[in-house]
Write an enzyme that holds these catalytic residues in place. Structure first.
Site, PDB file in Angstrom:
ATOM      1  CG  MET A   1     -88.975 -59.608 -25.532  1.00 50.09           C
ATOM      2  SD  MET A   1     -88.407 -60.631 -24.165  1.00 50.09           S
ATOM      3  CE  MET A   1     -89.408 -59.969 -22.851  1.00 50.09           C
ATOM      4  CB  CYS A   2     -83.295 -56.790 -28.955  1.00 48.84           C
ATOM      5  SG  CYS A   2     -84.392 -55.966 -30.087  1.00 48.84           S
ATOM      6  CG  HIS A   3     -81.734 -62.767 -29.509  1.00 51.67           C
ATOM      7  ND1 HIS A   3     -82.975 -62.655 -30.085  1.00 51.67           N
ATOM      8  CD2 HIS A   3     -81.742 -63.914 -28.796  1.00 51.67           C
ATOM      9  CE1 HIS A   3     -83.707 -63.705 -29.741  1.00 51.67           C
ATOM     10  NE2 HIS A   3     -82.989 -64.480 -28.958  1.00 51.67           N
TER      11      HIS A   3
ATOM     12  CG  MET B   1     -86.152 -54.717 -33.108  1.00 54.68           C
ATOM     13  SD  MET B   1     -87.529 -53.571 -33.407  1.00 54.68           S
ATOM     14  CE  MET B   1     -87.328 -52.413 -32.073  1.00 54.68           C
ATOM     15  CD  GLU B   2     -80.314 -55.146 -33.474  1.00 58.52           C
ATOM     16  OE1 GLU B   2     -80.242 -55.844 -32.452  1.00 58.52           O
ATOM     17  OE2 GLU B   2     -81.147 -55.389 -34.378  1.00 58.52           O
TER      18      GLU B   2
ATOM     19  CG  ASP C   1     -79.742 -33.415 -25.986  1.00 60.03           C
ATOM     20  OD1 ASP C   1     -80.350 -32.863 -25.047  1.00 60.03           O
ATOM     21  OD2 ASP C   1     -78.519 -33.651 -25.953  1.00 60.03           O
TER      22      ASP C   1
END
Length: 163
Positions: A75-77, A115-116, A130
């Site tokens: 749902m992120c733009h 969110m970014e 990793d």
């Protein structure tokens, strides 16, 4: 408690319409960390990890992740980010070392960049894991959290204290 805006009348997920929101400066700062044994710390510092310069690769991965957040968080733009800055610092804790990761994201737009910033910090930590897992699979990632955000109609947020 506010209503969730990501659901339509049928209770199904939707991307919120932000077309009527004004464009303002938006910032967010997020953090994460990776706890590791001394051997991994020393190999990172001496650039002796076989996959390359861990912090440089993690930094690039974090920037790429910030730019791609809308492709992995449904749902992120998609946003035109104006800046992503990632910093690392080390903390010693007994027999372990902790890599602290901090990410600042900026844009001028009609939705925030929390969110970014969180995605970027998470991917930085995952990249470190990793690249170093051949030496220590017991590394611990996190916590990952928002430190602050500015801009937008809901106002600013500043975490009261460190986690």
């Amino acid at each position: 408690m506010s209503q969730f805006s990501h659901f339509n009348e049928q209770g199904r997920a939707k991307m919120v319409d932000i077309s009527d929101k004004s464009s303002t400066m938006r910032t967010a700062v997020a953090a994460s960390s990776v706890r590791m044994i001394k051997e991994v710390f020393h190999k990172i510092e001496q650039r002796e990890i076989g996959k390359g310069d861990v912090l440089s690769v993690a930094q690039v991965a974090g920037i790429m992740a910030a730019k791609q957040t809308s492709t992995i968080i449904p749902m992120c733009h998609p946003l035109a980010l104006k800046g992503v800055d990632i910093s690392f610092d080390w903390e010693e804790d007994g027999n372990a070392h902790i890599l602290n990761i901090q990410v600042q994201v900026k844009t001028k737009g009609s939705t925030g960049v929390e969110m970014e910033a969180l995605t970027s910090a998470s991917v930085c930590a995952l990249t470190v894991y990793d690249m170093c897992k051949a030496i220590d699979k017991g590394m611990i990632i996190g916590p990952t959290y928002l430190i602050e955000k500015t801009g937008g109609k809901n106002g600013d947020f500043h975490r009261a204290s460190d986690i």
